[in-house]
Design a protein around this motif. Sequence first.
Motif, PDB file in Angstrom:
ATOM      1  N   ASP A   1      39.241  79.065  60.019  1.00 41.17           N
ATOM      2  CA  ASP A   1      40.644  79.415  60.008  1.00 41.17           C
ATOM      3  C   ASP A   1      41.039  79.140  58.345  1.00 41.17           C
ATOM      4  O   ASP A   1      41.729  80.018  57.779  1.00 41.17           O
ATOM      5  CB  ASP A   1      41.393  78.448  60.825  1.00 41.17           C
ATOM      6  CG  ASP A   1      41.457  78.880  62.144  1.00 41.17           C
ATOM      7  OD1 ASP A   1      41.496  80.128  62.566  1.00 41.17           O
ATOM      8  OD2 ASP A   1      41.993  78.068  63.126  1.00 41.17           O
ATOM      9  N   GLY A   2      40.435  78.162  57.823  1.00 40.87           N
ATOM     10  CA  GLY A   2      40.539  77.630  56.465  1.00 40.87           C
ATOM     11  C   GLY A   2      40.058  78.861  55.523  1.00 40.87           C
ATOM     12  O   GLY A   2      40.657  79.454  54.640  1.00 40.87           O
ATOM     13  N   LEU A   3      39.029  79.420  55.607  1.00 43.97           N
ATOM     14  CA  LEU A   3      38.483  80.731  54.949  1.00 43.97           C
ATOM     15  C   LEU A   3      39.375  81.991  55.157  1.00 43.97           C
ATOM     16  O   LEU A   3      39.744  82.460  54.048  1.00 43.97           O
ATOM     17  CB  LEU A   3      37.009  81.226  55.487  1.00 43.97           C
ATOM     18  CG  LEU A   3      35.863  80.310  55.064  1.00 43.97           C
ATOM     19  CD1 LEU A   3      34.652  80.660  55.520  1.00 43.97           C
ATOM     20  CD2 LEU A   3      35.853  80.008  53.405  1.00 43.97           C
ATOM     21  N   GLU A   4      39.803  82.131  56.524  1.00 42.69           N
ATOM     22  CA  GLU A   4      40.735  83.385  56.335  1.00 42.69           C
ATOM     23  C   GLU A   4      42.093  83.316  55.773  1.00 42.69           C
ATOM     24  O   GLU A   4      42.522  84.184  55.069  1.00 42.69           O
ATOM     25  CB  GLU A   4      41.015  83.571  58.105  1.00 42.69           C
ATOM     26  CG  GLU A   4      41.973  84.623  58.402  1.00 42.69           C
ATOM     27  CD  GLU A   4      41.226  86.055  58.203  1.00 42.69           C
ATOM     28  OE1 GLU A   4      41.938  86.898  58.406  1.00 42.69           O
ATOM     29  OE2 GLU A   4      39.879  86.023  58.098  1.00 42.69           O
ATOM     30  N   TYR A   5      42.528  81.983  55.732  1.00 42.71           N
ATOM     31  CA  TYR A   5      43.791  81.769  54.917  1.00 42.71           C
ATOM     32  C   TYR A   5      43.526  81.921  53.449  1.00 42.71           C
ATOM     33  O   TYR A   5      44.232  82.633  52.612  1.00 42.71           O
ATOM     34  CB  TYR A   5      44.196  80.441  55.355  1.00 42.71           C
ATOM     35  CG  TYR A   5      45.151  79.876  54.108  1.00 42.71           C
ATOM     36  CD1 TYR A   5      46.395  80.298  54.007  1.00 42.71           C
ATOM     37  CD2 TYR A   5      44.680  79.064  53.210  1.00 42.71           C
ATOM     38  CE1 TYR A   5      47.469  79.750  52.965  1.00 42.71           C
ATOM     39  CE2 TYR A   5      45.723  78.361  52.080  1.00 42.71           C
ATOM     40  CZ  TYR A   5      46.921  78.717  52.042  1.00 42.71           C
ATOM     41  OH  TYR A   5      47.825  78.368  51.053  1.00 42.71           O
ATOM     42  N   ALA A   6      42.320  81.498  52.803  1.00 44.05           N
ATOM     43  CA  ALA A   6      42.312  81.425  51.613  1.00 44.05           C
ATOM     44  C   ALA A   6      41.690  82.906  51.141  1.00 44.05           C
ATOM     45  O   ALA A   6      42.269  83.304  49.867  1.00 44.05           O
ATOM     46  CB  ALA A   6      41.007  80.421  51.060  1.00 44.05           C
ATOM     47  N   HIS A   7      41.152  83.644  51.764  1.00 47.71           N
ATOM     48  CA  HIS A   7      40.932  85.008  51.596  1.00 47.71           C
ATOM     49  C   HIS A   7      42.019  86.005  51.345  1.00 47.71           C
ATOM     50  O   HIS A   7      41.962  86.831  50.801  1.00 47.71           O
ATOM     51  CB  HIS A   7      39.889  85.690  52.570  1.00 47.71           C
ATOM     52  CG  HIS A   7      38.451  84.905  52.415  1.00 47.71           C
ATOM     53  ND1 HIS A   7      37.553  85.087  53.650  1.00 47.71           N
ATOM     54  CD2 HIS A   7      38.081  84.094  51.617  1.00 47.71           C
ATOM     55  CE1 HIS A   7      36.398  84.386  53.102  1.00 47.71           C
ATOM     56  NE2 HIS A   7      36.598  83.892  51.937  1.00 47.71           N
ATOM     57  N   HIS A   8      43.098  85.608  52.061  1.00 45.41           N
ATOM     58  CA  HIS A   8      44.375  86.350  51.986  1.00 45.41           C
ATOM     59  C   HIS A   8      45.693  85.813  51.603  1.00 45.41           C
ATOM     60  O   HIS A   8      46.843  86.235  51.578  1.00 45.41           O
ATOM     61  CB  HIS A   8      44.762  86.891  53.663  1.00 45.41           C
ATOM     62  CG  HIS A   8      43.732  87.600  54.106  1.00 45.41           C
ATOM     63  ND1 HIS A   8      42.531  87.213  54.903  1.00 45.41           N
ATOM     64  CD2 HIS A   8      43.714  89.077  54.126  1.00 45.41           C
ATOM     65  CE1 HIS A   8      41.772  88.256  55.061  1.00 45.41           C
ATOM     66  NE2 HIS A   8      42.229  89.282  54.837  1.00 45.41           N
TER      67      HIS A   8
END
Length: 599
Positions: free
Chosen positions: A416-423
């Motif tokens: 979830d943290g990666l998905e947020y940061a990537h977008h």
Amino acid sequence: MPSKVILKVTKGALAGKEFTYFGKEQLFVGRQEDCAIVLPDKSVSRYHCMMEITPPYVTVRDFGSLNGTFLNGEKIGQRERSVSAEDAQKERYEEFDLQDGNTLGLGKHCELTLHTVLAQCCADCGEEVLEANEVGNGATTPDEMPKAFVNEKGEPICEACYLKREAEKREEILDVLKKACIKKEKAETGRMEKSRLERERLQVEKERKEAQQCRAEAKQQRCAAEEKARCEAQRKRPEEMKNQQADKKCKGCGRQFTPKTPDNNLCPQCAEDRDKLLRAMLLQALGAILEPMQKRSVDSPTMQRFRKVKRLGAGGMGEVWLVQEEETGKNYALKTMLPQVAADEHAKKSFLREAHLGETLTHKNVIRVYKTGCESGAFFILMELCEGGSVDKYMERCGGKLPLDVATYIMLQALDGLEYAHHANINVECEDGIRQATGVVHRDFKPGNIFLADSSKYPVAKVADFGFAKAFETAGLSKHTRTGTAAATPVFQPRQQIANYKYAKPEVDVWAAAASYYNMLTGYLPKDVRGKDVWIEMYTGMPVPIRRRDPKIPEKLAAVIDHALVEIPEIGVKSAGEFKSQIVKALPLHIRHTLRGVL
């Protein structure tokens, strides 16, 4: 012109061909088509050697080539003819530093020559000068390209010095005209002649006013640019802009001293004292948190009640300390980073510009960064404290791996943290101002960069260190990314990232997440690097199917993890959100029920 490295083929089938590099690169050199530099010479091995480039620094390491690698004619690596290429790659060969003009012999008939070009600086003021086709720090090209300026000797100078020289030239011309008019006025007589001279004088005065107006406009533009820079610096580093006078009062001992840079708040003697250096960082970093809430300065009695509690850990770039505000008992983590090379103003700005991206990320599964800055040559990052520590340490306490439910609970949150940061929509500071961009790539995702909020069985997980390792290297504060250091973890990097580090896409973080999940469940790394050269194995090796490590892993989940670890011809899963969705669908029903809070 920024520093660059040029590799020229001086012998062999590609003689005359040049390869130019302006930023950090990790290059495989050999006959194999997927090498960064492909040399079609039979005396060159398939994977002959690896070069690490961080302009102007270059190192080379042989991979056990059959015909050897030679630095300026001296052999630096070669396997015995009785040893196979596979066995040779299990050996660890020494790294060698290359210098400008060195020749690198690959096999019997192929040779590369190294040429390094250092950054070009203004001949007048010493500031870095950009060429007409360049933009600072590798930023996006602006609409109007910078112009190139030179002095009378043909040496490059910056635009500000060029304008200054032009203004001086105009002043000299006007002085010559004035003297000529005065001389002519004395020699000439008569009303008509005087009238003509008056007209000439008025014309000269008009030209002078126009020249003065040009100088005033140029000065106004320079002042506006300097004011903008000062305002931006005050926003980032409020403490270092408080006192611009020549002498400062040392925050450590109280003596007056002359700072070398604006962020120097300690005299040279106190800067060597670790306790005083940490204290000065606290005055900067913790003051940034308190002032908006309590309107207190960093010299107030409350600020003096902040203390360091203990060192939490140390790595390749520095240390992490637990610090506490005594009045409230609130704890923070203070990460200190010591540069391996001298940190000039350009390097400081480059690092802080990249590191500032971490301050813009706000998500429950990303560690909150409160402040990044520099104090007396040492960099610091103030962030929230996670009492449960990092996942790799948690694995050690649990015997080397985690139960399926616990590992999955942690990984789903990290995704979830990666998905947020990537977008995430972020503001990026470029040479020509602030620009909006989308997404940040981590580039160093691993169990050691996932932190736990507490020590419960199912803790909140947070991703840490977004872009800090990359920012440190990009700014030139670390000469190289060496195996085993905190800044380089090749065992969690896909071959796409090793081959093209600078332009890594979000999917490399997804592969690293799959590798970390694999490691958390089994205690093993996806690729078997034991007894082998880690770089060549991570680039050419294949992941071991996870059920060979642990047959108890559910078949559907194992298939999802193995698919996410595919690298050829491309990474199997492109987004963190997609990987999470596939994991959830493959989980047994009882595990899904247990983890419903993070699904």
